[in-house]
Design an enzyme around this catalytic site. Structure first.
Site, PDB file in Angstrom:
ATOM      1  N   GLY A  56     135.637  -7.337   0.753  1.00 22.23           N
ATOM      2  CA  GLY A  56     136.545  -8.440   1.015  1.00 22.23           C
ATOM      3  C   GLY A  56     135.962  -9.754   0.498  1.00 22.23           C
ATOM      4  N   CYS A  57     136.844 -10.711   0.274  1.00 16.36           N
ATOM      5  CA  CYS A  57     136.396 -11.981  -0.312  1.00 16.36           C
ATOM      6  C   CYS A  57     135.540 -12.769   0.669  1.00 16.36           C
ATOM      7  CB  CYS A  57     137.596 -12.790  -0.778  1.00 16.36           C
ATOM      8  SG  CYS A  57     138.887 -13.004   0.463  1.00 16.36           S
ATOM      9  N   PHE A  58     136.037 -12.938   1.905  1.00 16.15           N
ATOM     10  CA  PHE A  58     135.234 -13.637   2.909  1.00 16.15           C
ATOM     11  C   PHE A  58     133.924 -12.895   3.155  1.00 16.15           C
ATOM     12  CE2 PHE A  58     139.428 -15.312   4.543  1.00 16.15           C
ATOM     13  CZ  PHE A  58     139.155 -16.647   4.337  1.00 16.15           C
ATOM     14  N   SER A  59     134.024 -11.559   3.274  1.00 16.47           N
ATOM     15  CA  SER A  59     132.845 -10.747   3.561  1.00 16.47           C
ATOM     16  C   SER A  59     131.770 -10.971   2.514  1.00 16.47           C
ATOM     17  CB  SER A  59     133.207  -9.264   3.567  1.00 16.47           C
ATOM     18  OG  SER A  59     134.483  -9.049   4.103  1.00 16.47           O
TER      19      SER A  59
END
Lengths: 355, 355, 355, 355
Positions: free
Chosen positions: C167-170
């Site tokens: 994921g992008c945030f991750s």
């Protein structure tokens, strides 16, 4: 002079509706009479006494109780019960087309923010393809409609039963050009160019590919070239022929505001002073138009106000001018002008509740 | 065919300079020869072996070592030592005016991004008030200068010693209009209107009231009406008289990109197909111009590319057209076109390093 | 070492899909083999030989012919016919959940950009409520899945059949914290706070009230507090317990980019140098992570790149640090990392086609 | 109860000054007494009777004559002549430090918008390095200063001679936390994190590299980590130790608005209802704070208002909360709160002229 009046608003969920609610709620003459907010349809949410207005528009909230207002299910009976005298229609033109005649029959005054009743020439209305075009009722209703631009039609708006509130682009372009055509200064053979740019709120609240942040942000695009619906208003109000003006709207990456850059040629060379005097005279008793003597207006200076700002530059020979006209599309271009019309209709000071 | 060349860039600290650095660093023909980056002046910072390029432009960094490049103190000796053959001047026009003749005398080729050498008519240059106007050296230098728009002057740019890279607005307007004036289609009595809108990077890197976020954001403003410096380029390159075109630039609330909306009348009614064919033919062998058959271009589609996108709408009678032209002001409007010129000067494929 | 490979992309219409198309089309190892672009479903538009890719993404156009690629109707037969070896799924997680096992059975490698196969702990997957949770096929597929963050799992990604792209945030949070937890420096009793801010492209291409320009512009809002789906990735990859980290995403009024501000406490006081050394060592052989020695990273410097930038500030006592981590959510947060994974899977240089 | 008062504003040219002018000009109690606007220094422009206010702030113009106000050259005599009773200092803290004691000596009340008199602990003031630190006059002046947050110090502000108007970030964080520390609910061992984000107007009107549109737009950056001047206000007003809170400001790409995301742990598990009740009770008689029962506040809903909006989310176990607090940095964070303080000082209704 009317002291107060009971208003109602249909279509408060949109951006112009929200501004209209805000303006009416703080209008000094309507203090004791908050508007009746109604929504078309009979959704389950509405049937239970209505939806709190501040759920739809959190920015209208305060913690003093004004937040108690609700959006109720529309019925003509409800309006009658509440003693509504003036009905604002912030609705799609199809609905305004249907409801305005009914409201007039029931004795209500109507201020319609849609394009339903703005155009008097059938040829200019063709672009809307109204299904009731040509009907007797439509003809009779249109005959009562006054184009709601107080700077041009103050006398006829006073006491009017049906006010057709102008389009946002139209307001911006008409206010810039009318003083010049009224004084017969323009060489129309050369054609007028009106290059307009509007913030995204003009495109409405519905989420669409064009209103997606990713489309509008960091972008600029032209649309409706040679075909935008506001063109008919320009022709009728400015008094030029279809071949004498080209109008191109653009979508700006900002929430609100319109700037129109307008290119004209004069029949005879003008001086800066003479031209400024034409504008000053034309708007001498117009509290909502600010003519800029020295600089060109820009969008920032009109945001969150009901002013239309106008300025111009003249070329060295005095034969061509570039006129710049700015307004807030949700205020002078919609809700603000509607309240200005309310004031004029009822004989109140024109700028009341607007400055 | 030259295999490679040693380049140098003066003025890498600006926005166009940064893009120029990026493009040259990744240009396939310059792989082994990174540009020499030089700064005018002899500041203490520079004297100590120079300033790391990535301190000035962190976005140029990677962690593979390209970050080792430094911006060094300028001297003609340094350029000679490093064997520089092509000098890019991304400098104010005053400095380009002074340095270009020296560089030419020293046998360097010059690609100048300023307005110093773009204009051939003294009357059009008046707006710059060059102090050396009329001097023999200026005359001789100007005589060598080629207007660096490969789509118009490819043959003369090939092998040129001095290329005057066009203005950003000029590029956008000229590319839209040249096919029409070249084909003598326009009725110039009616006048052309070019309404251009540019992102803030066009205003330069210096912090000023106009480049302050609070001024530019949520705003739109017109400026330089009837007086912008790029007007002379339009006259010379499009081939129209001063009274035949009005050009108005606007400051858009976006970082980069230009969209020009251009209004023309034709001598004779046109069809959409015929007009499209004019554009297609004119740009048949131009890899950096994209003609849009079906839709109007918009700024988003050209950002971070060297393309100029062009499209148009014709009115119902075929007598008037609105042409829309978009480009990235830092690429096709500045650094990208400069690299395109480098390619043409040296006989390399025109779009090399640009797609 | 594989020389080239035939790729296919499902879901090219989204923002990550567009970036993936762009990266694959210019990847030096895929020069002769443009990806097969496929769309789920069999719409009339697709049935007629497909939709030109540049109708969906005009910014991918050039006028050299690459614009001839089409988006075709998906079928496993089509993929087989074209000899596809690597399938990118830029699809909703429901679809990836269904198609990945089929693709694996047909001998394809899969790089999945959705959340379908990222989480190994059933408890962390609960938030997705996968209908096939607990099935033998799901279990077997998950067992093959490698979390596609080359900086952490390079060895296992090499040769993998199924890569679960993070994921992008991750990505932004894990890259900032992993060096510290790997070195067991953090006092987890005090809890980690990860305050992340993302541009609007992270919310997807569907027009919704939240992606409307009027909602996102001139605004900032927090969402998914204590409940965002990326939290499970943080727990599994950083190696902390559910009570040891709070993660809050926010919606920024910009098109793209993520900045995470992360607050930690150390077991023992740290020096700036020692901490910097921890990051430098951890990312010594990671071409796509840039550790900032002197300043904090910001979103602008990573836009349109595949870099993750990391920097920190230490308090006076050396007991607390604020770590700032930036990336482009569509590149290192999605398509760029997917191509990085492609490179690692096939044994190509990790940054090939990405710098 | 005072009926009206004569005010003066120094520093009207800044953003907060403009908002202050706007609020005072339309304040119902000040109708007949427009503020005296004064500028430090004796520039040639000022000497000639002053500069029209609307040249500095065109958005304040209307065409009814309010545009006749001028910004005059400052002198204590001028203030005396005009009968000024309340002096607003919207000036740099160095100047407020110098002028406030003089104004007090001359019998004026002072509402100071700078950081000059906000901090009571010398250690917290160290970051300002006031040259008069330790002097008797400074000590005596500070002793009269009341921290101007009516929600916390209403009683002491009433009748105060010197009000130190709080910082914008401080207001946002203190209002969110004070109800919790006042009720002794927080486990301060775990530390509070306050992650704040502000629009660009907070950085002031001076054009600098950081306020350049190209820096701020499409970007987000953290700054002042562990060192921002507002930290001292947090410590003194919330009542926590220096090691118990971390505060990080960020620069948002929007003109105005602050959102703070605040992370806390409780001594004992809380329920949503109990926590909501704490906020409701604390702000029961505070007209300018809106507690959100059901949703988190966002910046858009407070823009152009003097409200501070507060909401929270609790984790499943009730042990941790994320509190979100929003305000308009130029209103509740500066000019609006200053007018709120004026109202309280003079015994007028607290929200008068602010809703």
């Amino acid at each position: 002079m009317t002291e107060s009046t009971q208003t109602a608003v249909v279509g408060v969920t949109g951006y112009a509706g929200a501004e209209l609610a805000r303006l009416l709620l703080r209008h000094p003459r309507l203090g004791g009479k908050p508007p009746v907010f109604v929504a078309r349809g009979e959704g389950r949410e509405l049937s239970n006494g209505g939806i709190p207005l501040i759920e739809v528009h959190p920015q209208l909230a305060d913690n003093n109780g004004a937040g108690n207002l609700r959006m109720e299910a529309f019925s003509w009976e409800l309006l009658a019960e509440r003693g509504v005298e003036v009905l604002f229609l912030a609705t799609p033109h199809e609905q305004s087309r249907e409801w305005a005649p009914i409201a007039l029959n029931r004795g209500l005054r109507v201020i319609d923010l849609s394009g339903a009743w703005r155009l008097h020439q059938p040829s200019n209305r063709a672009v809307y393809a109204f299904p009731d075009e040509g009907s007797e009722q439509a003809r009779a209703t249109q005959a009562q409609a006054v184009y709601g631009m107080p700077e041009l039609h103050r006398g006829r708006i006073a006491g009017a039963r049906l006010v057709a509130n102008p389009g946002c682009f139209s307001t911006s372009v008409i206010l810039a050009l009318k003083p010049l055509t009224a004084a017969a200064l323009l060489d129309l053979n050369h054609g007028i160019v009106a290059d307009s740019k509007s913030g995204v709120s003009g495109a409405g609240r519905a989420p669409t590919p064009r209103t997606h942040f990713m489309y509008a942000a960091d972008n600029l695009s032209a649309y409706g070239v040679f075909s935008h619906r506001h063109t008919g208003e320009l022709l009728e109000q400015i008094g030029v022929g279809a071949g004498e003006i080209v109008f191109t709207p653009h979508l700006l990456p900002i929430p609100r505001g319109i700037l129109s850059t307008i290119y004209v040629r004069f029949k005879q060379a003008q001086t800066r002073d003479a031209l400024a005097q034409v504008y000053r005279n034309f708007y001498a008793s117009c509290p909502m138009v600010r003519f800029h003597e020295k600089s060109l207006p820009q969008i920032q200076h009109v945001l969150h106000t009901n002013y239309a700002d106008i300025g111009f530059e003249l070329d060295a020979g005095g034969e061509r001018a570039v006129i710049v006209s700015c307004l807030d599309n949700l205020l002078k271009g919609a809700a603000g002008q509607a309240v200005q019309n309310l004031n004029v209709v009822l004989g109140w000071p024109e700028a009341e509740g607007l400055t």
